[in-house]
Design a protein around this motif. Structure first.
Motif, PDB file in Angstrom:
ATOM      1  N   ALA A  79     -12.999  -6.722  -3.397  1.00  0.00           N
ATOM      2  CA  ALA A  79     -13.465  -5.539  -4.123  1.00  0.00           C
ATOM      3  C   ALA A  79     -12.313  -4.579  -4.394  1.00  0.00           C
ATOM      4  O   ALA A  79     -12.189  -4.023  -5.505  1.00  0.00           O
ATOM      5  CB  ALA A  79     -14.569  -4.843  -3.328  1.00  0.00           C
ATOM      6  N   GLU A  80     -11.456  -4.400  -3.407  1.00  0.00           N
ATOM      7  CA  GLU A  80     -10.310  -3.505  -3.588  1.00  0.00           C
ATOM      8  C   GLU A  80      -9.357  -4.051  -4.642  1.00  0.00           C
ATOM      9  O   GLU A  80      -8.878  -3.312  -5.517  1.00  0.00           O
ATOM     10  CB  GLU A  80      -9.591  -3.323  -2.257  1.00  0.00           C
ATOM     11  CG  GLU A  80      -8.450  -2.313  -2.316  1.00  0.00           C
ATOM     12  CD  GLU A  80      -7.741  -2.147  -0.983  1.00  0.00           C
ATOM     13  OE1 GLU A  80      -6.796  -1.336  -0.926  1.00  0.00           O
ATOM     14  OE2 GLU A  80      -8.126  -2.828   0.004  1.00  0.00           O
ATOM     15  N   ALA A 126      -7.373 -12.275   0.462  1.00  0.00           N
ATOM     16  CA  ALA A 126      -8.821 -12.297   0.685  1.00  0.00           C
ATOM     17  C   ALA A 126      -9.328 -13.706   0.944  1.00  0.00           C
ATOM     18  O   ALA A 126     -10.371 -13.893   1.577  1.00  0.00           O
ATOM     19  CB  ALA A 126      -9.541 -11.705  -0.535  1.00  0.00           C
ATOM     20  N   ASP A 156     -12.914 -12.669   2.024  1.00  0.00           N
ATOM     21  CA  ASP A 156     -13.057 -11.283   2.479  1.00  0.00           C
ATOM     22  C   ASP A 156     -13.516 -10.422   1.297  1.00  0.00           C
ATOM     23  O   ASP A 156     -12.740 -10.119   0.392  1.00  0.00           O
ATOM     24  CB  ASP A 156     -11.714 -10.778   3.026  1.00  0.00           C
ATOM     25  CG  ASP A 156     -11.830  -9.430   3.707  1.00  0.00           C
ATOM     26  OD1 ASP A 156     -12.505  -8.532   3.158  1.00  0.00           O
ATOM     27  OD2 ASP A 156     -11.228  -9.244   4.783  1.00  0.00           O
ATOM     28  N   ARG A 157     -14.776 -10.019   1.327  1.00  0.00           N
ATOM     29  CA  ARG A 157     -15.352  -9.290   0.194  1.00  0.00           C
ATOM     30  C   ARG A 157     -14.743  -7.898   0.021  1.00  0.00           C
ATOM     31  O   ARG A 157     -14.631  -7.395  -1.107  1.00  0.00           O
ATOM     32  CB  ARG A 157     -16.867  -9.176   0.365  1.00  0.00           C
ATOM     33  CG  ARG A 157     -17.575 -10.513   0.317  1.00  0.00           C
ATOM     34  CD  ARG A 157     -17.415 -11.184  -1.035  1.00  0.00           C
ATOM     35  NE  ARG A 157     -17.546 -12.638  -0.946  1.00  0.00           N
ATOM     36  CZ  ARG A 157     -17.361 -13.453  -1.976  1.00  0.00           C
ATOM     37  NH1 ARG A 157     -17.000 -12.960  -3.140  1.00  0.00           N
ATOM     38  NH2 ARG A 157     -17.482 -14.750  -1.824  1.00  0.00           N
ATOM     39  N   ALA A 158     -14.350  -7.272   1.121  1.00  0.00           N
ATOM     40  CA  ALA A 158     -13.766  -5.929   1.020  1.00  0.00           C
ATOM     41  C   ALA A 158     -12.419  -5.985   0.302  1.00  0.00           C
ATOM     42  O   ALA A 158     -12.122  -5.164  -0.573  1.00  0.00           O
ATOM     43  CB  ALA A 158     -13.615  -5.311   2.407  1.00  0.00           C
ATOM     44  N   LEU A 159     -11.587  -6.972   0.672  1.00  0.00           N
ATOM     45  CA  LEU A 159     -10.295  -7.102   0.009  1.00  0.00           C
ATOM     46  C   LEU A 159     -10.467  -7.485  -1.457  1.00  0.00           C
ATOM     47  O   LEU A 159      -9.738  -6.996  -2.329  1.00  0.00           O
ATOM     48  CB  LEU A 159      -9.438  -8.155   0.723  1.00  0.00           C
ATOM     49  CG  LEU A 159      -8.922  -7.807   2.123  1.00  0.00           C
ATOM     50  CD1 LEU A 159      -8.044  -8.934   2.659  1.00  0.00           C
ATOM     51  CD2 LEU A 159      -8.147  -6.492   2.107  1.00  0.00           C
ATOM     52  N   LEU A 212      -3.734  -8.580  -2.337  1.00  0.00           N
ATOM     53  CA  LEU A 212      -5.074  -8.437  -1.769  1.00  0.00           C
ATOM     54  C   LEU A 212      -5.978  -9.590  -2.197  1.00  0.00           C
ATOM     55  O   LEU A 212      -6.729 -10.141  -1.378  1.00  0.00           O
ATOM     56  CB  LEU A 212      -5.684  -7.097  -2.217  1.00  0.00           C
ATOM     57  CG  LEU A 212      -5.041  -5.830  -1.657  1.00  0.00           C
ATOM     58  CD1 LEU A 212      -5.624  -4.604  -2.344  1.00  0.00           C
ATOM     59  CD2 LEU A 212      -5.237  -5.741  -0.149  1.00  0.00           C
ATOM     60  N   ARG A 216       0.836  -1.208   0.000  1.00  0.00           N
ATOM     61  CA  ARG A 216       0.000   0.000   0.000  1.00  0.00           C
ATOM     62  C   ARG A 216       0.870   1.255   0.000  1.00  0.00           C
ATOM     63  O   ARG A 216       0.550   2.246  -0.676  1.00  0.00           O
ATOM     64  CB  ARG A 216      -0.912   0.007   1.228  1.00  0.00           C
ATOM     65  CG  ARG A 216      -2.009  -1.031   1.216  1.00  0.00           C
ATOM     66  CD  ARG A 216      -2.966  -0.777   2.385  1.00  0.00           C
ATOM     67  NE  ARG A 216      -3.892  -1.868   2.600  1.00  0.00           N
ATOM     68  CZ  ARG A 216      -4.987  -2.092   1.886  1.00  0.00           C
ATOM     69  NH1 ARG A 216      -5.267  -1.279   0.878  1.00  0.00           N
ATOM     70  NH2 ARG A 216      -5.778  -3.100   2.162  1.00  0.00           N
TER      71      ARG A 216
END
Length: 414
Positions: free
Chosen positions: A271-272, A242, A266-269, A238, A218
């Protein structure tokens, strides 16, 4: 403020400010030992004072100021010789430094110093984790299953080499940053891979290393937002990370991608990661530079994670992406992974023929034998499959992988 809130503030400051403070001091004083030790002393001071005085409004500024004073105090204590004394008098000069590279950030200077090509790979990893990540020598030693004295020696020797070779605390010029950046990204990915699938020890996954690699990824993406490979590496990590919660069974056995509970991802990871892949696809389509290896690997993982189930995977697209990757990096491992996808498109017999051509290069690699074992199993050649599983189990260093491979071997007929 509660003790818990202060503790969380110190932890957050350590994650966010350690590299910034070390980098600032390294650039100002030209000495990694002073930079590291003064920063550590500043955090010790924070642990002592913030519970009593409260967390300062600007924790990063407080730490930078405190660390600078600690560094000056140390140099003044050691300023017995004229040169040291003269240097100590100059330390009160707060004039901003002249620009030293295409991106003006002390952390980026520090990244390129830690990953300088003059250093060995092991030294680069240890120095990066210590100076960029703020991990202690003990933490690094535990993660890599070596003695603390070994890690300490690597770090000490790396610093000495940096000093002796007069390696500057700056990023390279704009003309050669791309060449140097490849080595930096490789170090970060090495850290991630060791955490994602540990090569030895009792812990199959080392979350501290995967988290640290992603944090460094990051950071690089923030500092070099237009670099496709820095973006690709972050997306790749990521998308892999995930799937962490679904990768091990309750008994500690590895769960392969086709058997994982995709609802646990992990849906947030995801998506990112997918957003970053789309960003790079758009940039290339708009006339940007062609995708590099990390971008292609990220795209492959995006195809895998976009499928609602393993049988819905667009395997032909994955083979096409591996074809492009092999043009950039014809390494045997790339060809091995391509063969896994080929098995889903053209069948295990075609894939096995491709895998067998890699025997000379990959005979000492457990995943090569595990792949052969699975293909032979699918072809009904149980005896040969069992022998391949035995070889894979003997070579595998990860306990979760060994457990998985043993179960697969024991399920063979006959």
């Amino acid at each position: 403020m509660t003790d818990r809130a202060v503790e969380e503030a110190i932890t957050r400051a350590h994650h966010e400010e350690w590299a910034r403070v070390v980098g600032r001091l390294a650039r100002r004083f030209g000495d990694l030992d002073i930079a590291e030790e003064a920063t550590a002393e500043a955090f010790v001071a924070a642990v002592e004072r913030w519970p009593r005085d409260g967390v300062p409004p600007n924790p990063g500024g407080w730490l930078a100021t405190t660390a600078t004073r600690k560094a000056i105090d140390r140099i003044r204590r050691e300023s017995q010789r004229d040169a040291r004394h003269q240097a100590a008098r100059m330390l009160s000069d707060d004039t901003p430094p002249d620009p030293t590279g295409p991106v003006q950030d002390d952390r980026l200077r520090l990244v390129f110093t830690c990953c300088h090509p003059a250093l060995g790979v092991q030294a680069r990893v240890a120095l990066t984790l210590r100076l960029l990540g703020g991990l202690t020598v003990a933490e690094i030693a535990h993660a890599y299953l070596v003695r603390e004295s070994t890690i300490a020696q690597r770090i000490t020797r790396a610093k000495a080499k940096i000093s002796a070779a007069h390696i500057p605390y700056r990023v390279p010029s704009a003309d050669d940053i791309r060449e140097r950046l490849a080595g930096v990204l490789a170090v970060v990915f090495l850290v991630f891979n060791e955490g994602y699938l540990a090569s030895g020890g009792d812990d199959p996954v080392r979350v501290d290393l995967t988290d640290e690699a992603i944090r460094l990824g990051r950071l690089l993406h923030t500092l070099l937002p237009d670099d496709g490979e820095a973006t690709g590496l972050l997306a790749l990590m990521l998308l892999i990370d995930a799937r962490r919660r679904a990768r091990l069974s309750r008994t500690g056995e590895l769960v392969t991608l086709d058997e994982q509970d995709r609802g646990a991802w992990d849906r947030a990871l995801l998506a990112e990661g997918h957003a970053l892949v789309r960003e790079r696809i758009a940039a290339v389509a708009a006339g940007g530079e062609p995708a590099g290896c990390y971008q292609l690997l990220a795209a492959i993982n995006a195809v895998h994670t976009a499928a609602p189930s393993a049988r819905d995977t667009e395997w032909s697209q994955i083979v096409a992406l591996y074809d492009r990757l092999a043009m950039l990096d014809p390494a045997p491992i790339v060809r091995l992974n391509r063969a896994v996808a080929v098995a889903e498109v053209d069948g295990p017999s075609v894939a096995l023929a491709e895998v067998d051509r890699l025997t000379a290069a990959l005979d000492g690699y457990h995943a090569f034998h595990a792949t052969r074992a699975d293909l032979l199993r699918r072809l009904g050649r149980s005896g040969e499959s069992r022998a391949a599983y035995d070889r894979a189990i003997a070579l595998a260093g990860n306990p979760a992988e060994r457990t998985y491979l043993t179960r697969r071997r024991d399920q063979l007929a006959g």
